[in-house]
Design a protein around this motif. Structure first.
Motif, PDB file in Angstrom:
ATOM      1  N   ILE A  32       7.146   1.026  -5.422  1.00 37.23           N
ATOM      2  CA  ILE A  32       7.085   0.076  -4.305  1.00 37.23           C
ATOM      3  C   ILE A  32       5.728  -0.622  -4.285  1.00 37.23           C
ATOM      4  N   GLN A  33       4.665   0.099  -4.581  1.00 38.19           N
ATOM      5  CA  GLN A  33       3.334  -0.497  -4.620  1.00 38.19           C
ATOM      6  C   GLN A  33       3.247  -1.553  -5.722  1.00 38.19           C
ATOM      7  N   LYS A  34       3.899  -1.281  -6.854  1.00 39.01           N
ATOM      8  CA  LYS A  34       3.910  -2.257  -7.959  1.00 39.01           C
ATOM      9  C   LYS A  34       4.574  -3.560  -7.516  1.00 39.01           C
ATOM     10  N   LEU A  35       5.726  -3.449  -6.848  1.00 42.05           N
ATOM     11  CA  LEU A  35       6.441  -4.648  -6.404  1.00 42.05           C
ATOM     12  C   LEU A  35       5.720  -5.331  -5.247  1.00 42.05           C
ATOM     13  N   ALA A  36       5.027  -4.552  -4.439  1.00 43.24           N
ATOM     14  CA  ALA A  36       4.238  -5.148  -3.353  1.00 43.24           C
ATOM     15  C   ALA A  36       3.084  -5.962  -3.932  1.00 43.24           C
ATOM     16  N   LEU A  91      16.598  -9.715  -7.689  1.00 43.03           N
ATOM     17  CA  LEU A  91      16.976 -10.891  -8.459  1.00 43.03           C
ATOM     18  C   LEU A  91      18.453 -11.225  -8.313  1.00 43.03           C
ATOM     19  N   GLU A  92      19.287 -10.195  -8.338  1.00 42.05           N
ATOM     20  CA  GLU A  92      20.732 -10.451  -8.285  1.00 42.05           C
ATOM     21  C   GLU A  92      21.227 -10.698  -6.868  1.00 42.05           C
ATOM     22  N   GLY A  93      20.368 -10.501  -5.885  1.00 43.15           N
ATOM     23  CA  GLY A  93      20.759 -10.771  -4.508  1.00 43.15           C
ATOM     24  C   GLY A  93      21.327  -9.586  -3.765  1.00 43.15           C
ATOM     25  N   SER A  94      21.343  -8.393  -4.407  1.00 37.31           N
ATOM     26  CA  SER A  94      21.788  -7.206  -3.674  1.00 37.31           C
ATOM     27  C   SER A  94      20.806  -6.881  -2.556  1.00 37.31           C
ATOM     28  N   LEU A  95      19.535  -7.144  -2.826  1.00 36.30           N
ATOM     29  CA  LEU A  95      18.497  -7.052  -1.800  1.00 36.30           C
ATOM     30  C   LEU A  95      18.008  -8.465  -1.539  1.00 36.30           C
ATOM     31  N   LYS A  96      18.185  -8.940  -0.324  1.00 35.02           N
ATOM     32  CA  LYS A  96      17.846 -10.322   0.017  1.00 35.02           C
ATOM     33  C   LYS A  96      16.557 -10.392   0.831  1.00 35.02           C
ATOM     34  N   PRO A  97      15.918 -11.569   0.850  1.00 32.17           N
ATOM     35  CA  PRO A  97      14.723 -11.724   1.682  1.00 32.17           C
ATOM     36  C   PRO A  97      14.979 -11.283   3.118  1.00 32.17           C
ATOM     37  N   GLY A  98      14.078 -10.453   3.623  1.00 26.74           N
ATOM     38  CA  GLY A  98      14.225  -9.942   4.982  1.00 26.74           C
ATOM     39  C   GLY A  98      14.907  -8.595   5.057  1.00 26.74           C
ATOM     40  N   ASN A  99      15.607  -8.192   3.975  1.00 26.66           N
ATOM     41  CA  ASN A  99      16.259  -6.878   3.970  1.00 26.66           C
ATOM     42  C   ASN A  99      15.217  -5.760   3.995  1.00 26.66           C
ATOM     43  N   ARG A 100      15.525  -4.730   4.735  1.00 29.30           N
ATOM     44  CA  ARG A 100      14.655  -3.551   4.783  1.00 29.30           C
ATOM     45  C   ARG A 100      15.175  -2.514   3.800  1.00 29.30           C
ATOM     46  N   LEU A 101      14.274  -1.924   3.000  1.00 25.86           N
ATOM     47  CA  LEU A 101      14.689  -0.864   2.087  1.00 25.86           C
ATOM     48  C   LEU A 101      15.117   0.363   2.892  1.00 25.86           C
ATOM     49  N   PRO A 102      16.043   1.151   2.359  1.00 25.21           N
ATOM     50  CA  PRO A 102      16.394   2.406   3.032  1.00 25.21           C
ATOM     51  C   PRO A 102      15.161   3.284   3.188  1.00 25.21           C
ATOM     52  N   PRO A 103      15.185   4.218   4.118  1.00 28.26           N
ATOM     53  CA  PRO A 103      14.045   5.132   4.265  1.00 28.26           C
ATOM     54  C   PRO A 103      13.712   5.814   2.940  1.00 28.26           C
ATOM     55  N   GLU A 104      12.442   6.107   2.764  1.00 25.54           N
ATOM     56  CA  GLU A 104      11.949   6.636   1.487  1.00 25.54           C
ATOM     57  C   GLU A 104      12.755   7.842   1.007  1.00 25.54           C
ATOM     58  N   ARG A 105      13.042   8.780   1.899  1.00 25.25           N
ATOM     59  CA  ARG A 105      13.777   9.987   1.510  1.00 25.25           C
ATOM     60  C   ARG A 105      15.170   9.624   0.978  1.00 25.25           C
ATOM     61  N   MET A 149       6.771  -9.116  -3.994  1.00 24.60           N
ATOM     62  CA  MET A 149       8.222  -9.071  -3.811  1.00 24.60           C
ATOM     63  C   MET A 149       8.636  -8.130  -2.676  1.00 24.60           C
ATOM     64  N   LEU A 150       7.766  -7.166  -2.359  1.00 23.08           N
ATOM     65  CA  LEU A 150       8.008  -6.257  -1.243  1.00 23.08           C
ATOM     66  C   LEU A 150       6.788  -6.269  -0.333  1.00 23.08           C
ATOM     67  N   GLN A 151       7.038  -5.971   0.925  1.00 23.81           N
ATOM     68  CA  GLN A 151       5.954  -5.910   1.901  1.00 23.81           C
ATOM     69  C   GLN A 151       6.173  -4.711   2.801  1.00 23.81           C
ATOM     70  N   GLY A 200       6.897   0.412  10.145  1.00 28.69           N
ATOM     71  CA  GLY A 200       8.129  -0.364  10.255  1.00 28.69           C
ATOM     72  C   GLY A 200       8.968  -0.427   9.000  1.00 28.69           C
ATOM     73  N   GLY A 201       8.541   0.248   7.928  1.00 26.10           N
ATOM     74  CA  GLY A 201       9.328   0.256   6.708  1.00 26.10           C
ATOM     75  C   GLY A 201       8.862  -0.782   5.694  1.00 26.10           C
ATOM     76  N   THR A 202       9.664  -0.950   4.650  1.00 25.89           N
ATOM     77  CA  THR A 202       9.353  -1.876   3.559  1.00 25.89           C
ATOM     78  C   THR A 202      10.443  -2.930   3.470  1.00 25.89           C
ATOM     79  N   PHE A 203      10.030  -4.196   3.347  1.00 21.68           N
ATOM     80  CA  PHE A 203      10.956  -5.314   3.389  1.00 21.68           C
ATOM     81  C   PHE A 203      10.828  -6.184   2.146  1.00 21.68           C
ATOM     82  N   VAL A 204      11.949  -6.839   1.797  1.00 22.88           N
ATOM     83  CA  VAL A 204      11.955  -7.801   0.702  1.00 22.88           C
ATOM     84  C   VAL A 204      11.360  -9.111   1.221  1.00 22.88           C
ATOM     85  N   THR A 205      10.427  -9.678   0.476  1.00 25.95           N
ATOM     86  CA  THR A 205       9.824 -10.950   0.870  1.00 25.95           C
ATOM     87  C   THR A 205      10.662 -12.107   0.323  1.00 25.95           C
ATOM     88  N   ASP A 206      10.269 -13.332   0.693  1.00 30.20           N
ATOM     89  CA  ASP A 206      10.969 -14.514   0.194  1.00 30.20           C
ATOM     90  C   ASP A 206      10.135 -15.246  -0.858  1.00 30.20           C
TER      91      ASP A 206
END
Length: 266
Positions: free
Chosen positions: A55-59, A24-38, A63-65, A70-76
């Motif tokens: 992550i499953q809740k937000l998916a 929401l605040e824009g620290s994570l933007k659409p297209g950003n990849r989350l850091p590796p799970e560990r 909001m996440l995909q 290939g990892g988890t990404f912020v959607t638009d």
């Protein structure tokens, strides 16, 4: 007498709320990849199973995909419901560019004022970076690069206003206008001294926010959009006159050719 049990928030809910706040605040933007799970689990101080559940809740909220391997990404999702239909409308009705500029004037005047009031040192660092990048490309001919730098600068101002809704609305609007901003810059290239004036306008806007002068920041933003609006209108009027003159010239050539053909056939 029975004692009601206190509801203890699940750890995964708290994690999901933390990640959602970053989106929401824009620290994570659409297209950003989350850091590796560990890494992300270590950063948040939680277990990997709890992180996966969050992550499953937000998916499930869109909001996440997660992409296989290939990892988890912020959607638009927050922006696309507004962006998609208007992008199609703009393609069909180019005259909407002026309406968009009017909307930009209203929004950017306000976000500039609030940015001057609310910006942090970290905001100022990002503003400085985007301002310097914008200034560096004005001497070139790469309009797409200029448009991208222009968008980054104005988005940094919107984020510095610390209004989440305005930040996302500005992001959507600027994405919507990216092609038009590039076209505007191309048209403004035909206007005498336009680029030197644009540089000066951006500098005044940057300095007003840096020096925490809200009224001056609002004024600088509005003057900038007014200049773009009027210069674009002037350029488009000139282009229309050139096209009309060209059509008349071709019409005269056609009439002359027809006349010669008619005379030679008699």
């Amino acid at each position: 007498m029975s004692t009601a049990k206190l509801s203890v928030p699940r750890i995964s809910d708290a994690i999901a709320e933390s990640l959602e706040r970053r989106i929401l605040e824009g620290s994570l933007k659409p297209g950003n990849r989350l850091p590796p799970e560990r890494e992300l689990a270590a950063e948040l101080g939680v277990s990997r199973p709890s992180l996966r559940e969050a992550i499953q809740k937000l998916a499930s909220k869109g909001m996440l995909q997660s992409r296989q391997g290939g990892g988890t990404f912020v959607t638009d999702r927050l922006d696309s419901t507004f962006f998609d239909p208007w992008q199609e409308m703009l393609g069909a009705h180019p005259n909407l560019r002026e309406d968009l500029l009017e909307l930009r004037r209203m929004l950017e005047g306000q976000v500039a004022e609030w940015a001057a009031e609310r910006r942090t040192d970290e905001d100022m660092e990002r503003l400085t970076q985007t301002f310097e990048a914008l200034q560096a490309v004005f001497d070139g001919e790469d309009r797409k690069r200029q448009a991208a730098c222009d968008i980054a600068f104005h988005q940094a101002i919107a984020d510095a206003s610390h209004n989440v809704l305005l930040g996302h609305l500005t992001s959507t609007l600027l994405r919507l206008m990216e092609e038009n901003i590039c076209l505007n810059l191309t048209e403004l290239g035909n206007v005498s001294r336009a680029f030197s004036l644009l540089e000066a306008q951006h500098a005044r806007l940057f300095e007003a926010i840096r020096d925490r002068r809200p009224g001056a920041a609002r004024s600088a933003a509005e003057v900038h959009i007014d200049f773009v609006h009027e210069s674009l209108a002037q350029s488009l009027r000139s282009a229309a006159r050139r096209e009309a003159a060209t059509r008349r010239l071709k019409g005269n050539d056609f009439s002359t050719d027809s006349s010669h053909t008619h005379l030679s056939s008699n």
